[in-house]
Design an enzyme around this catalytic site. Structure first.
Site, mmCIF file in Angstrom:
data_model
loop_
_atom_site.group_PDB
_atom_site.id
_atom_site.type_symbol
_atom_site.label_atom_id
_atom_site.label_comp_id
_atom_site.label_asym_id
_atom_site.label_seq_id
_atom_site.Cartn_x
_atom_site.Cartn_y
_atom_site.Cartn_z
ATOM 1 N N ARG A 32 1.040 -1.240 0.030
ATOM 2 C CA ARG A 32 0.176 0.070 0.169
ATOM 3 C C ARG A 32 0.885 1.348 -0.036
ATOM 4 N NH1 ARG A 32 -1.642 3.115 4.421
ATOM 5 N NH2 ARG A 32 -3.531 4.179 4.208
ATOM 6 N N VAL A 35 2.814 1.866 -3.459
ATOM 7 C CA VAL A 35 1.489 2.175 -4.396
ATOM 8 C C VAL A 35 1.395 3.753 -4.178
ATOM 9 C CG1 VAL A 35 -0.576 1.977 -5.349
ATOM 10 C CG2 VAL A 35 0.834 -0.173 -5.025
ATOM 11 N N SER A 84 9.997 -19.540 -5.794
ATOM 12 C CA SER A 84 10.363 -19.857 -7.193
ATOM 13 C C SER A 84 11.539 -20.787 -7.382
ATOM 14 C CB SER A 84 10.567 -18.721 -8.213
ATOM 15 O OG SER A 84 10.692 -19.181 -9.551
ATOM 16 N N ASP A 140 10.799 -14.164 10.238
ATOM 17 C CA ASP A 140 12.165 -14.694 11.326
ATOM 18 C C ASP A 140 12.893 -13.534 11.649
ATOM 19 O OD1 ASP A 140 10.991 -17.164 9.984
ATOM 20 O OD2 ASP A 140 12.441 -17.141 8.454
ATOM 21 N N ARG A 167 -0.367 -21.782 28.910
ATOM 22 C CA ARG A 167 0.053 -21.705 30.650
ATOM 23 C C ARG A 167 -1.211 -22.093 31.486
ATOM 24 N NH1 ARG A 167 3.298 -18.601 33.549
ATOM 25 N NH2 ARG A 167 4.775 -18.101 31.713
ATOM 26 N N GLY A 183 11.293 -19.651 12.771
ATOM 27 C CA GLY A 183 12.364 -18.909 12.659
ATOM 28 C C GLY A 183 13.435 -19.338 11.802
HETATM 29 O O1 F6P Z 1 10.682 -17.853 6.615
HETATM 30 C C1 F6P Z 1 9.332 -18.035 7.256
HETATM 31 C C2 F6P Z 1 9.155 -19.323 7.689
HETATM 32 O O2 F6P Z 1 8.162 -19.365 8.206
HETATM 33 C C3 F6P Z 1 10.324 -19.842 8.565
HETATM 34 O O3 F6P Z 1 10.052 -19.490 9.859
HETATM 35 C C4 F6P Z 1 9.767 -21.411 8.270
HETATM 36 O O4 F6P Z 1 10.954 -22.374 8.565
HETATM 37 C C5 F6P Z 1 9.541 -21.615 6.804
HETATM 38 O O5 F6P Z 1 9.318 -20.169 6.399
HETATM 39 C C6 F6P Z 1 8.377 -22.414 6.483
HETATM 40 O O6 F6P Z 1 8.422 -22.374 5.158
HETATM 41 P P1 F6P Z 1 6.971 -22.820 4.196
HETATM 42 O O7 F6P Z 1 5.687 -22.168 4.671
HETATM 43 O O8 F6P Z 1 7.291 -22.939 3.050
HETATM 44 O O9 F6P Z 1 6.769 -24.373 4.741
#
Ligand code: F6P
Length: 336
Positions: A32, A35, A84, A140, A167, A183
């Site tokens: 947004r 653009v 890709s 991440d 919790r 992560g």
């Molecule tokens: O890079 C973002 C992320 O969510 C990572 O934390 C995780 O390891 C990965 O992508 C998962 O990828 P996908 O959605 O392609 O399984």
């Protein structure tokens, strides 16, 4: 930032924006801002659908101000995304370049993470006449050159909300829970979730920990009549899957009534972006348009100490962003 229009140093009239790699909450807010600021500067702005895939397939469409109305609060990405494989090949990149030329695209803004900028570096080596800027869009928070990436704050909020719920049940049943967060190779989400969720321990890739260390930590808590605990496990930790860790701990400990595992998974990627992510994405998107018009290229537009910071793509992807060691030390002390 300036309210005035920018006078481009190079003739840039048509910009295309795309989102690539894993989606992250706030990507729409970034689109947004791009653009709106492009239109403000009398540019034509295009959206490439599904990242590099759409560039190869020529899936490129004009965006107007109204196309980005009512999206700032939406998770995901209206431009869709993809990882890709075809763009990894010279043939794929050639096709993508030809489509950009066919559409008279002068410059690109890529919103994504490591893989996205790796693709951009390759493309710029072969086609240096197309300026590219990048926005860090990944939950991440693993990109060197920015304190925060778009989506990280929302992902942490989602994980902390999940931990709050866990919790309740952990406490009621005197159970130990291992909660796995995403992560990739970075422990940022885990560390922040651990601090914000008041966890009893955090296992992250940036720190070597053994099962014995973990068992010692949990036993110390039990001595103080702590009958439940929550340990946050980063998916990229050194000790194996969260299930392996839970099993190994179970063999050495009989403090809790039971040990359970929760994998938060892709819940962390979705949902309405936090206000922090919306503001961050707006600032970075806005700034990227201005930076392109000022002649910048080959860089990621990030934020450091509350100021816009430009980092060459190759540095953003090759240099390791170090975890804040003071935060880590603090998390250990507060977890006791
Ligand atoms: O890079 C973002 C992320 O969510 C990572 O934390 C995780 O390891 C990965 O992508 C998962 O990828 P996908 O959605 O392609 O399984």
């Amino acid at each position: 930032m300036t309210e005035n229009k920018i006078t481009p140093t190079k003739e840039i009239k048509r910009i295309a924006v795309f989102t690539s790699g894993g989606d992250a909450p706030g990507m729409n807010a970034a689109v947004r801002a791009i653009v709106r600021n492009a239109v403000h500067n009398d540019l034509h702005i295009y959206g490439i659908m599904r990242g590099y895939e759409g560039m190869i397939d020529g899936n490129i469409r004009r965006l107007e101000t109204t196309d980005v109305s009512n999206i700032i609060h939406r998770g995901g990405t209206i431009l869709k995304t993809a990882r890709s494989q075809r763009f990894l090949t010279p043939e794929g990149r050639k096709k993508a370049y030809e489509n950009l030329i066919d559409n008279d695209i002068d410059a690109l803004i890529a919103i994504g993470g490591n893989g996205t900028f790796t693709g951009a570096v390759k493309f710029m080596e072969e086609y240096p006449n197309v300026p590219i800027l990048g926005l860090p869009g990944t939950i991440d928070n693993d990109l060197y050159g920015t304190d925060f990436t778009i989506g990280f704050d929302t992902a942490v909020n989602t994980s902390v909300q999940a931990v709050d719920k866990i919790r309740d049940t952990a406490d009621s049943h005197n159970r130990l829970f291992f909660v796995e967060v995403m992560g990739r190779h970075s422990g940022y989400i885990a560390l922040h979730t651990g601090i914000g969720g008041g966890a009893g321990g955090v296992l992250i890739p940036e720190e070597e920990t053994t099962i014995d260390d973990l068992v010692r930590l949990l036993k110390r808590g039990a001595k103080r009549a702590k009958l439940f605990s929550i340990v946050i496990v980063a998916e990229g930790n050194h000790m194996g899957t969260v299930y392996d860790i839970a099993k190994k701990v179970e063999e050495q400990i009989d403090i809790y009534d039971d040990i359970k595992v929760t994998v938060i998974g892709h819940l962390q990627r979705g949902g309405s972006p936090s206000s922090f992510d919306r503001v961050l994405a707006s600032i970075l998107g806005f700034s990227a348009v201005e930076a392109l018009l000022q002649g910048k290229t080959g860089m990621m537009v990030g934020i450091k100490n509350n100021s816009i910071h430009y980092t060459p793509f190759h540095e953003a992807i090759t240099r390791r962003k170090s975890l804040n060691k003071d935060l880590l030390r603090m998390s250990h002390i507060l977890a006791q």
